[in-house]
Design an enzyme around this catalytic site. Sequence first.
Site, PDB file in Angstrom:
ATOM      1  N   GLU A 180      -2.261  -9.440   0.051  1.00  0.00           N
ATOM      2  CA  GLU A 180      -3.641  -9.540   0.548  1.00  0.00           C
ATOM      3  C   GLU A 180      -4.631  -9.605  -0.617  1.00  0.00           C
ATOM      4  O   GLU A 180      -5.627 -10.325  -0.560  1.00  0.00           O
ATOM      5  CB  GLU A 180      -3.953  -8.361   1.475  1.00  0.00           C
ATOM      6  CG  GLU A 180      -3.216  -8.477   2.807  1.00  0.00           C
ATOM      7  CD  GLU A 180      -3.518  -7.334   3.751  1.00  0.00           C
ATOM      8  OE1 GLU A 180      -4.189  -7.564   4.766  1.00  0.00           O
ATOM      9  OE2 GLU A 180      -3.085  -6.208   3.472  1.00  0.00           O
ATOM     10  N   ALA A 202       0.851  -1.192   0.000  1.00  0.00           N
ATOM     11  CA  ALA A 202       0.000   0.000   0.000  1.00  0.00           C
ATOM     12  C   ALA A 202       0.883   1.237   0.000  1.00  0.00           C
ATOM     13  O   ALA A 202       2.048   1.182   0.382  1.00  0.00           O
ATOM     14  CB  ALA A 202      -0.894  -0.005   1.231  1.00  0.00           C
ATOM     15  N   GLU A 232       4.287  -5.756   6.927  1.00  0.00           N
ATOM     16  CA  GLU A 232       3.729  -4.615   7.677  1.00  0.00           C
ATOM     17  C   GLU A 232       4.341  -4.436   9.064  1.00  0.00           C
ATOM     18  O   GLU A 232       4.476  -3.314   9.550  1.00  0.00           O
ATOM     19  CB  GLU A 232       2.209  -4.773   7.835  1.00  0.00           C
ATOM     20  CG  GLU A 232       1.415  -4.541   6.573  1.00  0.00           C
ATOM     21  CD  GLU A 232       1.273  -5.771   5.703  1.00  0.00           C
ATOM     22  OE1 GLU A 232       0.465  -5.730   4.768  1.00  0.00           O
ATOM     23  OE2 GLU A 232       1.972  -6.776   5.932  1.00  0.00           O
TER      24      GLU A 232
END
Length: 719
Positions: free
Chosen positions: A118, A69, A140
């Site tokens: 994901e 992201a 993450e």
Amino acid sequence: MENGKAFGLTMRLDNVGIITIDVPGEKMNTLKAEFAEQIRQVISEARSNPHLAGLVLISGKPDSFIAGADISMIDRCKTAKEAEALALEGQKVMSEIASLAVPVVAAIHGACLGGGLELALACNQRVCTLDDKTRLGLPEVQLGLLPGSGGTQRLPMLIGVSQALEMILTGKTLRAKQALKLGLVDDAVPQTILLETAVKMVLKGRKTHKALPLRERLFSAPAGRALLFSLAGKKTEAKTRGNYPATRKILSVVRTGLQQGSLIGYGEEAKAFGQLAMTPESAALRSLFFATTEMKKEWGAEAEPREVKSVGILGGGLMGGGIAYVTATRGKLPVRIKDISPEGINHAMKYSWDLLSKSVQRRHIRPAERQRQMAMIGGGTDFQGFHHRDIIIEAVFEELALKQKMVAEVEANTSARTLFASNTSSLPIADIAANAQRPENVIGLHYFSPVDKMPLVEVIPHAGTSSETVATTVALAKKQGKTPIVVADRAGFYVNRILAPYINEAMRCLLEGEPVEAIDRALENFGFPVGPIQLLDEVGIDIGTHILPVLESAWGERFRAPDQLNAVLKDGRKGRKNGRGFYQYRRKTLGKKKAVDPEIYTLLNLTPKTHLSAQSIAERCVMMMLNEAARTLDEGVIRCARDGDVGAVFGIGFPPFLGGPFHYMDRTGAAAIVNILERLKESYGERFTPCEALLKRASSEETFYKTESKHNSHGDSGG
């Protein structure tokens, strides 16, 4: 792609829809909040075809799927609720993909990390390429976060809870064959047939998931689960020492999903994501991430770097061998080593052979690839083959006369354009270049040991070094897989300058009778990977003490090593490299913990007894480092606080969750740091006198990172 969109759909004649992900104007694909609508649009467009057989998700980028992201999107969140909303939106999109009636296959080539994985997990099946660039993972945790788009719930269901925890808690990435073995992907194929394989998978229809191995099924049952989470909790706590809140949240969220069902698990995941995004630890780790992302775009000088096609190395010792290895294997550049003896050359070649053989044993590379990489490294006892080398890296003994002789010999045996980089930890580059015919080509390039593991290098121009030399050296360091910081040609440069007072203070604690292991444990609990005394053993006691007189003559009394330490050197103790240091290396000790050599206390005439608190030891050592770091910034040794933070984290393992010395001082406040130093000065002496740089900021309430946007660039990874 039409209208600058990141997601585009092409329908094939066999009714398989190909969704191509290609973020306009970006080198790598990263997921942004505004893409949710685009994904919904292409899915809706595909579903309008009544004969739709299924979908393939593939990247339009040459060597990455989705790198994660966009971290700046998370960084812009002001509240936990805002960050939670981002996670909920991500979960919603993934759930829409997962609930499609037709098969959806992720065709993965290159980096498939964080939100990218994901997205792949939400697909019915996954196929990846066997290419070395292909890596799958959920990193993450390295940003103080957890997977927020369903990863904590989908991964355990797919590969089992113990394997999923291992991946999520460590943030480690998997190669194609590892991912296939774990069941993370259903197939791994050459890149040439990636799309074709994915289409065939779609045409075979939706796949039902295989049963998990027995071991994983046992861990999913209540008794096995209790045992697994207890063990994972203890192991994680031992590793993180409670300094990374994300690991505790990961364990809690995964456990909730297993016990109460994934619906509740998703809610907990989004909530935890929001809370973690607001922690100071995540802010610190993100700031380091932005710093290194910015640095990737810089050359350290105004000029453009020259192309480097081949490299020469002087000296076949440990450093020379390590530099040759990273140059050939990571930089993909041919290397020629010169040493005074054939044994030196063989020693340096063996360094690379041993590391490549480990990769062969782990099946990361084949024996033929080891041969190919070894063929990049050659050597001899003369300058044959050096004439057209673009840069010569010198890694000989720390003697000024010898290094000056090397400059003269290189200038006599190479072209006028050849650059000379000296791997020195203490000698001024201006002195090394003093007799050079082409001083503009001379620069310092300080590697840290072991070269194949330590990510940092210091690039040190002297006053006469040209900008082109700086830029070319920085570019070479990046090719070698290093993070370079450009520092001034002052005694100790940056890393050793801030490290010396820290280690000196640890030695003073020892001489007050504090046990070696108590000192090291205090700093490990603070967040350093190893304690200061073990670090001195690793670096080499002889090297550590060799640097101190140079620093003392330049910067004064505060760098003076306690005289009693001479007894350690006189006893022939150099640390790990000769098996004799503060710790024992020759005797195998039970468990992994090394034992302290009790003879150390006899040598120093001490009776060890714990009398200081761990906090007090850590405070004394760390404050000496922070005070020195503040001085280096105001003296212009480093160009900015950002470089100082990256240098300390990557060079000496300053705790990443604190963001580096300057981020930590800004968070604590200069006034608070000054107060602690004043208190320590009263108890322990003048060496704790707060420097001018800190006093000035304490009175003006100014920070080291000026309040303008610390990172206006965006970044990607994991999140």
